[in-house]
Design a protein around this motif. Structure first.
Motif, short mmCIF file in Angstrom:
data_model
loop_
_atom_site.label_atom_id
_atom_site.label_comp_id
_atom_site.label_asym_id
_atom_site.label_seq_id
_atom_site.Cartn_x
_atom_site.Cartn_y
_atom_site.Cartn_z
N LEU A 72 19.36 19.18 24.08
CA LEU A 72 19.71 17.82 23.70
C LEU A 72 18.86 17.38 22.50
CD1 LEU A 72 20.07 15.93 27.11
CD2 LEU A 72 21.87 16.86 25.66
N TYR A 76 17.72 11.48 22.16
CA TYR A 76 17.98 11.09 23.55
C TYR A 76 16.74 10.49 24.20
CZ TYR A 76 19.17 11.44 28.49
OH TYR A 76 19.38 11.15 29.82
N ILE A 85 16.81 8.07 32.18
CA ILE A 85 16.94 9.52 32.04
C ILE A 85 16.97 10.19 33.41
CG2 ILE A 85 15.80 11.61 31.19
CD1 ILE A 85 14.79 9.97 28.81
N HIS A 142 26.82 6.51 22.86
CA HIS A 142 26.12 7.75 22.56
C HIS A 142 26.82 8.89 23.27
CE1 HIS A 142 22.74 5.27 21.14
NE2 HIS A 142 22.93 4.56 22.23
N PHE A 144 26.32 13.04 23.99
CA PHE A 144 25.42 14.19 23.88
C PHE A 144 26.04 15.38 24.58
CE2 PHE A 144 22.80 10.33 24.13
CZ PHE A 144 22.06 10.43 22.96
#
Length: 295
Positions: A72, A76, A85, A142, A144
């Motif tokens: 990642l 992030y 997270i 976002h 990812f």
């Protein structure tokens, strides 16, 4: 600071021409600062990773954290706080190819949606389409993707039509529809048909001419497509659908809505590589025509 200084002189000092120049400077600076976000990956000696390991809750192992973050971008760790997270990690835990794991929570006037799944065609577009079908206004987003194909998409949006307030089972309904669309059991275009008129009206009333630009030099791994246009219902759905129709994968996306303008920066690849010049021209032309409402 410049805007505040100008407006402090007199209401007439900030002319439309000056405002446009300042806006252009903001956009150019934003794009320059975010161009290489996808290239800078999390490393094992990363300070943010060390902090996550040191403060991990009892139900999360060190191996899970390092495995989840592997591949990642560093961004992030800067975008999300530690507790978020950990929640993302739990959301992605033991995920299988046909599964979609979701979380939805209210944060003051906005809502936060997180989607964890394995990579699928039209994934980002479908998520945006579902949110648009409920009348949600996407403020931030976002996307990812890690090397194992795990996709984590996170959105911040507002409920302009008070859907959550007016419907008792609204959260369950949104999550159920999201599950069905992302897993392929339902077609988002069918849900959006009822909103086509309002989407077309929003498209025709855009006050700002769209600007689409593709760049192959700024990033070592991605073709970067940045788009500046007027914000409108279904905007992200239409943009990301065109990108997917060209066979491109969205590995990282930065979405920002500033007033009536939207700035969307997509880090994309095609078959694992940057787009060729011909592919860039074809994609940007299609995006431009879509945003201008000529297709």
């Amino acid at each position: 600071m410049t805007v505040a200084d100008i407006e402090a002189v007199s209401p007439e000092t900030l002319t439309p021409w000056k405002a446009e120049l300042l806006w252009r400077l903001y956009v150019d600076t934003y794009n320059h600062l975010t161009q290489r976000y996808g290239d800078e990956l999390i490393e094992r000696n990363e300070a943010g990773l060390t902090e996550l390991l040191a403060n991990r809750p009892a139900d999360v192992t060190a191996a899970e954290i390092t495995g989840f973050l592997e591949g990642l971008p560093q961004r992030y760790l800067h975008v999300f706080p530690r507790d978020t997270i950990y929640r993302h990690l739990r959301l992605a835990r033991d995920i299988k190819p046909d599964e979609v794991h979701l979380s939805l929570e209210q944060k003051g006037p906005t809502w936060a949606l997180a989607v964890a799944t394995l990579d699928k065609p039209f994934l980002f577009s479908n998520i945006c389409g579902v949110l648009s079908s409920f009348g949600m206004n996407i403020l931030r987003g976002h996307a990812f993707t890690n090397p194992k194909g795990l996709v984590l998409d996170a959105f911040e949006f507002t409920d302009e039509e008070r859907f959550f307030e007016l419907n008792r089972d609204a959260q369950d309904q949104v999550l159920r529809v999201m599950q069905d669309v992302v897993s392929g059991r339902a077609d988002v275009t069918a849900r959006l048909r009822g909103r086509e008129r309002s989407i077309l009206q929003a498209r025709s009333s855009l006050r700002f001419p769209p600007v689409v630009h593709a760049d192959n030099k700024a990033s070592g791994r991605y073709t970067i497509v940045d788009i500046v246009t007027g914000n409108a219902l279904g905007l992200l759905y239409r943009i990301s659908r065109v990108i997917s129709q060209h066979g491109c994968d969205v590995d990282l996306v930065l979405i920002a809505t500033e007033g009536e303008k939207a700035i969307d920066v997509f880090h994309i690849t095609k078959a694992g590589s940057k787009l060729t010049e011909a592919e860039q021209i074809a994609l940007t032309s299609d995006l431009q025509r879509t945003l201008e409402g000529t297709v």
